[in-house]
Design a protein around this motif. Structure first.
Motif, PDB file in Angstrom:
ATOM      1  N   UNK A  81      -8.098   9.418   4.385  1.00 46.24           N
ATOM      2  CA  UNK A  81      -7.347   8.741   3.324  1.00 46.24           C
ATOM      3  C   UNK A  81      -6.454   7.624   3.844  1.00 46.24           C
ATOM      4  N   UNK A  82      -6.053   7.716   5.102  1.00 46.69           N
ATOM      5  CA  UNK A  82      -5.169   6.684   5.640  1.00 46.69           C
ATOM      6  C   UNK A  82      -5.934   5.469   6.169  1.00 46.69           C
ATOM      7  N   UNK A  83      -7.248   5.529   6.160  1.00 42.50           N
ATOM      8  CA  UNK A  83      -8.042   4.409   6.693  1.00 42.50           C
ATOM      9  C   UNK A  83      -7.860   3.173   5.816  1.00 42.50           C
ATOM     10  N   UNK A  84      -7.659   2.039   6.461  1.00 39.87           N
ATOM     11  CA  UNK A  84      -7.473   0.774   5.736  1.00 39.87           C
ATOM     12  C   UNK A  84      -8.700  -0.100   5.959  1.00 39.87           C
ATOM     13  N   UNK A  85      -9.439  -0.328   4.909  1.00 47.46           N
ATOM     14  CA  UNK A  85     -10.698  -1.065   5.004  1.00 47.46           C
ATOM     15  C   UNK A  85     -10.460  -2.548   5.279  1.00 47.46           C
ATOM     16  N   UNK A 103      -0.788  10.941 -13.964  1.00 51.19           N
ATOM     17  CA  UNK A 103      -1.312   9.569 -14.042  1.00 51.19           C
ATOM     18  C   UNK A 103      -2.169   9.289 -12.821  1.00 51.19           C
ATOM     19  N   UNK A 104      -3.202   8.486 -13.025  1.00 45.52           N
ATOM     20  CA  UNK A 104      -4.110   8.115 -11.947  1.00 45.52           C
ATOM     21  C   UNK A 104      -3.921   6.643 -11.606  1.00 45.52           C
ATOM     22  N   UNK A 105      -3.617   6.377 -10.362  1.00 46.62           N
ATOM     23  CA  UNK A 105      -3.412   5.029  -9.861  1.00 46.62           C
ATOM     24  C   UNK A 105      -4.757   4.457  -9.411  1.00 46.62           C
ATOM     25  N   UNK A 106      -5.415   3.721 -10.306  1.00 45.28           N
ATOM     26  CA  UNK A 106      -6.703   3.118  -9.993  1.00 45.28           C
ATOM     27  C   UNK A 106      -6.516   1.850  -9.171  1.00 45.28           C
ATOM     28  N   UNK A 107      -5.382   1.178  -9.336  1.00 42.22           N
ATOM     29  CA  UNK A 107      -5.174  -0.100  -8.659  1.00 42.22           C
ATOM     30  C   UNK A 107      -5.311   0.003  -7.147  1.00 42.22           C
ATOM     31  N   UNK A 108      -4.820   1.091  -6.574  1.00 41.53           N
ATOM     32  CA  UNK A 108      -4.840   1.228  -5.127  1.00 41.53           C
ATOM     33  C   UNK A 108      -6.081   1.934  -4.598  1.00 41.53           C
ATOM     34  N   UNK A 112       0.846  -1.192   0.000  1.00 36.74           N
ATOM     35  CA  UNK A 112       0.000   0.000   0.000  1.00 36.74           C
ATOM     36  C   UNK A 112       0.878   1.236   0.000  1.00 36.74           C
ATOM     37  N   UNK A 113       0.559   2.227  -0.828  1.00 37.54           N
ATOM     38  CA  UNK A 113       1.370   3.437  -0.855  1.00 37.54           C
ATOM     39  C   UNK A 113       1.172   4.252   0.401  1.00 37.54           C
ATOM     40  N   UNK A 114       2.242   4.887   0.848  1.00 38.66           N
ATOM     41  CA  UNK A 114       2.159   5.765   1.992  1.00 38.66           C
ATOM     42  C   UNK A 114       1.761   7.139   1.482  1.00 38.66           C
ATOM     43  N   UNK A 147     -10.402  -3.966  -2.984  1.00 44.80           N
ATOM     44  CA  UNK A 147     -11.275  -4.837  -2.206  1.00 44.80           C
ATOM     45  C   UNK A 147     -12.215  -5.660  -3.065  1.00 44.80           C
ATOM     46  N   UNK A 148     -12.662  -5.120  -4.163  1.00 49.64           N
ATOM     47  CA  UNK A 148     -13.693  -5.812  -4.929  1.00 49.64           C
ATOM     48  C   UNK A 148     -13.115  -6.598  -6.100  1.00 49.64           C
ATOM     49  N   UNK A 149     -12.327  -5.948  -6.936  1.00 52.81           N
ATOM     50  CA  UNK A 149     -11.736  -6.650  -8.075  1.00 52.81           C
ATOM     51  C   UNK A 149     -10.697  -7.660  -7.599  1.00 52.81           C
TER      52      UNK A 149
END
Length: 550
Positions: A546-550, A295-300, A9-11, A306-308
């Motif tokens: 933004x720092x919350x980890x689901x 660029x937009x990082x959609x992966x993170x 996960x990116x910081x 969580x879903x894909x």
């Protein structure tokens, strides 16, 4: 390195100014509801969403290979030679089936050698058979039934044409679900040219349906390595058309444009990337000061991770293994390499069917999660002679080496669920002492001199999209996120996004999720004014930092 890594996960490092801007965004967005019947002004989208730039430390350095690498060349059925491996290694490092086998298809002619036209007289495409378009159209219509949120977005924004003037070149899996995304982008005003990011995942009939509708599609199932790069080049290099947006899955298209067409790359307005491999490459470009476009990082994004990655792989791993091997999971010993979101999904599914699941990890946090979920964390070498199935889910390289392949038991099934096909050292199996036997589509028996057989699926490429399908509903979530990211980057005022990699704002993730709740007839609880004040939140979100980890 033979051990594995979980999804890093990116910081997110935010300056106080960015925090205040985020709060302003929340206030501005509060007027926009996310109920089933709400309307969204796409013209305001750019001013609403403001992503937070991140500088993600890259733990796994993926090197750009400048020098030409030497590979043993296997003649293809069309007699074409492979291109130099100087651009990318993610999608075509292992040899394609066309390099070793004769396709069982009735039509042995390469699509590149055919002259085809659609009903409008256009020949700006290259697919297996344009006559399959009607069948592909029915598949797309079926997919639309379970992608209601993306269709809803299409209907809401179609009149405003927020992508008018956008020229999008895409490199993703070409499936019925992706076709719904592509046709949504076209409906929103974009011109699209598309190719496949995986040589095995293309649905030929869907590619034909896209070509019939006027989308310049260059893809077919079972491409050779040469075909793969030729298709990418045909999408980018065409007279009178120059892309200004990129939608990529794996980074192959982005780096082809970066290396081969630097002047075109400099004029790109934005890149949207959805894979671990592609995101690593973007961060590497950014770190080197060579990323000259936002660029937009959609992966993170949460909706992708969580879903894909988790819920999709939890179902599709079983589908892919069943279709290819008919294996019964009860009592089987399985090792899952990597306990990121993909590894978590695979492990949970296999455990539920009675398999004994081991996990390998390099990250102590992911390893502890695996232990708490009831899995034994081991080194691969400790169980290599015992396990019946090996699944890689890391995005790393050489996770399963030739030495480990030599020590596997007879009948061991080996497959990959990570995006990159570098996880299993398939190239080392192309030696004279080993015999390859194709037993069914995407299933090979690799036979050792003593008669031992290892069952290799999809030649080490992505199992679920190469050998089966993935749930349409999950792809709707990812596709909606991609569409919004493209709209945001294309409509953003000059200066909002620098030459950097950005994460999607939390509010956009929440909006994508809310669009899909209607499918389940789910009803969100609303905060009272007193509750919102107590928590320090806007009643309309975002509801997590933004720092919350689901």
């Amino acid at each position: 390195m033979s051990e594995t890594a979980g999804d890093a996960k990116p910081e997110v490092k935010q300056a106080s100014k960015e925090v205040k801007e985020s709060e302003n965004v929340a206030e501005k967005y509060s007027a926009m509801t996310v109920s089933k019947n709400s309307e969204i002004n796409m013209g305001e989208l750019s001013s609403v969403f403001s992503a937070v730039p991140t500088h993600k430390p890259v733990k796994k350095q993926i090197q750009f290979v400048e020098e030409k690498q030497e590979f043993s060349r296997f003649p293809t059925k069309t007699g074409r030679r492979s291109l130099s491996r100087s651009i990318s290694q993610s999608s075509t490092d292992s040899y394609s089936s066309a390099a070793s086998y004769t396709d069982s298809s009735d039509d042995e002619t390469s699509p590149r050698d055919k002259t085809q036209v659609n009903s409008k007289g256009s020949s700006d495409f290259c697919v297996k058979n344009i006559k399959q378009a009607e069948f592909g159209r029915r598949e797309i219509e079926i997919a639309e039934q379970d992608m209601s949120a993306l269709i809803s977005l299409r209907k809401r924004a179609q009149s405003e044409k927020p992508l008018a003037g956008a020229k999008i070149v895409g490199c993703t899996h070409i499936t019925a679900q992706t076709a719904v995304l592509i046709e949504t982008l076209v409906a929103l005003g974009a011109q699209c040219r598309w190719t496949a990011c995986n040589i095995y995942s293309t649905q030929n009939e869907v590619a034909a349906a896209l070509a019939e509708r006027g989308v310049a599609a260059f893809a077919w199932k079972g491409e050779s390595e040469d075909d793969f790069w030729w298709c990418i080049d045909r999408c980018v290099n065409t007279e009178g058309w120059q892309p200004n947006m990129i939608l990529d899955d794996g980074g192959d298209l982005t780096h082809w444009v970066y290396k081969k067409y630097p002047n075109v790359f400099k004029k790109i307005r934005g890149i949207v990337e959805e894979s671990v491999t592609g995101v690593h490459r973007l961060y590497q470009l950014s770190k080197a000061g060579k990323l000259c476009v936002p660029a937009m990082n959609v992966n993170d994004s949460v909706t992708k991770q969580k879903f894909d990655n988790l819920y999709c792989c939890r179902e599709s791993i079983l589908d892919g293994l069943k279709r290819t091997t008919d294996v019964m999971f009860g009592g089987k010993q399985v090792v899952v390499c990597g306990y990121g979101e993909v590894g978590k999904g695979c492990s949970a599914a296999l455990k539920a069917l009675g398999a004994v699941v081991y996990v390998t990890e390099i990250d102590p946090i992911c390893a502890l999660q695996a232990c708490m979920d009831g899995f034994r964390v081991v080194k691969l070498n400790e169980v290599i002679r015992l396990v019946d199935v090996i699944i890689t889910c890391t995005g790393n390289k050489n996770v399963v080496t030739r030495d480990q392949l030599d020590r596997m038991k007879n009948g061991c099934i080996v497959c990959n669920m990570g995006h990159s096909n570098t996880e299993i050292d398939v190239a080392s199996l192309r030696t004279p002492e080993l015999t390859w036997e194709r037993v069914r589509s995407q299933v090979d028996h690799v036979i050792w001199p003593d008669g031992k057989r290892v069952i290799l699926l999809a030649e080490g490429r992505l199992l679920n999209l190469s050998c089966s399908t993935v749930p349409t509903f999950v792809l709707s979530i990812t596709a909606t996120t991609q569409a919004l990211a493209l709209i945001e980057l294309y409509n953003a005022p000059e200066g909002r996004y620098k030459q950097d990699v950005y994460l999607l704002p939390k509010k956009m993730d929440e909006y994508v999720a809310s669009l899909h709740l209607a499918t389940f007839d789910a009803h969100l609880t609303e905060l009272t004014d007193e509750q919102a004040k107590y928590l320090g939140l806007n009643k309309n979100g975002p509801f997590k930092p933004n720092y919350y980890r689901y």
